[in-house]
Design an enzyme around this catalytic site. Sequence first.
Site, PDB file in Angstrom:
ATOM      1  CB  SER A  45      -1.118  -0.072   1.180  1.00  0.00           C
ATOM      2  OG  SER A  45      -1.856  -0.874   0.944  1.00  0.00           O
ATOM      3  CE1 TYR A 101      -4.237   1.313   4.401  1.00  0.00           C
ATOM      4  CE2 TYR A 101      -2.979   0.430   6.122  1.00  0.00           C
ATOM      5  CZ  TYR A 101      -3.434   0.698   4.732  1.00  0.00           C
ATOM      6  OH  TYR A 101      -2.468   0.508   3.725  1.00  0.00           O
ATOM      7  CE1 TYR A 126      -4.744  -1.590  -4.457  1.00  0.00           C
ATOM      8  CE2 TYR A 126      -5.558  -3.832  -4.076  1.00  0.00           C
ATOM      9  CZ  TYR A 126      -5.308  -2.702  -3.663  1.00  0.00           C
ATOM     10  OH  TYR A 126      -5.104  -2.535  -2.187  1.00  0.00           O
ATOM     11  CB  VAL A 171       0.051  -5.756   4.312  1.00  0.00           C
ATOM     12  CG1 VAL A 171      -1.302  -5.208   5.209  1.00  0.00           C
ATOM     13  CG2 VAL A 171      -0.320  -6.075   2.959  1.00  0.00           C
ATOM     14  CE  LYS A 215      -3.709   0.652  -1.113  1.00  0.00           C
ATOM     15  NZ  LYS A 215      -4.490   0.193  -0.060  1.00  0.00           N
TER      16      LYS A 215
HETATM   17  N1  GLN Z   1      -2.374  -5.329  -1.695  1.00  0.00           N
HETATM   18  C1  GLN Z   1      -2.999  -5.241  -0.094  1.00  0.00           C
HETATM   19  C2  GLN Z   1      -4.280  -5.539  -0.242  1.00  0.00           C
HETATM   20  O1  GLN Z   1      -5.058  -5.057  -1.164  1.00  0.00           O
HETATM   21  C3  GLN Z   1      -2.614  -3.993   0.136  1.00  0.00           C
HETATM   22  C4  GLN Z   1      -2.919  -3.755   1.449  1.00  0.00           C
HETATM   23  C5  GLN Z   1      -2.008  -2.894   2.482  1.00  0.00           C
HETATM   24  O2  GLN Z   1      -0.834  -2.769   2.185  1.00  0.00           O
HETATM   25  N2  GLN Z   1      -2.338  -2.621   3.508  1.00  0.00           N
HETATM   26  O3  GLN Z   1      -4.868  -6.051   0.388  1.00  0.00           O
END
Ligand code: GLN
Length: 309
Positions: free
Chosen positions: A64, A243, A191, A261, A67
């Site tokens: 993420s 988050y 994505y 993550v 993003k």
């Molecule tokens: N690719 C992961 C997902 O879509 C990204 C989530 C994350 O890094 N928090 O669940």
Amino acid sequence: MTDLQEVLDEIAAEAASVEDCGVVAQYIPELAKVDAKQFGIAVTLPDGTVHSAGDSATGFSIQSVSKVFTLALALGKLGDSVWSSVGREPSGNPFNSIVQLEQEKGRPRNPFINAGAIAVVDLIMAGHQPKEAIGEIIQFIRHLADDDSILIDEHVARSETAHGDRNASLAHFMRSFGNIDHPVDHVLGVYFHQCALVMNCRQLARAGLFLASQGRDPVTGAQVVSEQRARRINAIMLTCGHYDGSGEFAFRVGLPGKSGVGGGILAIAPGKASIAVWSPGLDRVGNSKLGTAALEQLARRMDWSVFGA
Ligand code: GLN
């Protein structure tokens, strides 16, 4: 004056001695295989110099953290019309939560939760085949990092595709409200590939440098985004980048930051530094446990908190 290299060396040494370094992400099988006992940190300063410690040259799945870059790319292509598809308020919910989406009629709270990032990808895809959109994202990140060797790990992308029911639900749900234009499998394909980009801390800190330098890459001189846009991206990183752990991160670290993550975090000390830290073990809400602790120390010892020394 505090010696940055000394601070980083001490932080890395401390991280190496910690027993409980959190739990690696389990829901993406390819990530579940990563050894939790790794730690790297890199800091890029506005003059382009890099300081690092630990496993700062080991590549990891940025997940993420990507993003931030896709938001910058979408804003560059579409301007503020991005904000009609996605909001900019903290969600207070887990990154893959679906409940708010129903209440808010398919418009995600912000671009850093999964639904929001998927909506941003859909915008980037306008006029492109999925492969071209993936190419555009990777080129943009290579340009920011000034490094053409950055690649996508296909195993991770495939592993996530095979276990992507939750993200598929989010995308279908948004599409039912007309907030996704392209076929869901195409959008998710892009994505999952953006999430599967592999970078090390040195590359990631370099790629984030424009956010610490008023939107301009101080090394190449390229204006990546306007000064106002850099400020706003930093604001969204601070309020939404972790988050339902964003408030806690602001409280402990006091810097705009974006986690993934894979255990990576990009943090920005505006005007001072771009910082990347990586340790794959996560806390309860999916943010790097040792990474957060390291940033807390670094920001405190360098007096880098945006809330004052
Ligand atoms: N690719 C992961 C997902 O879509 C990204 C989530 C994350 O890094 N928090 O669940």
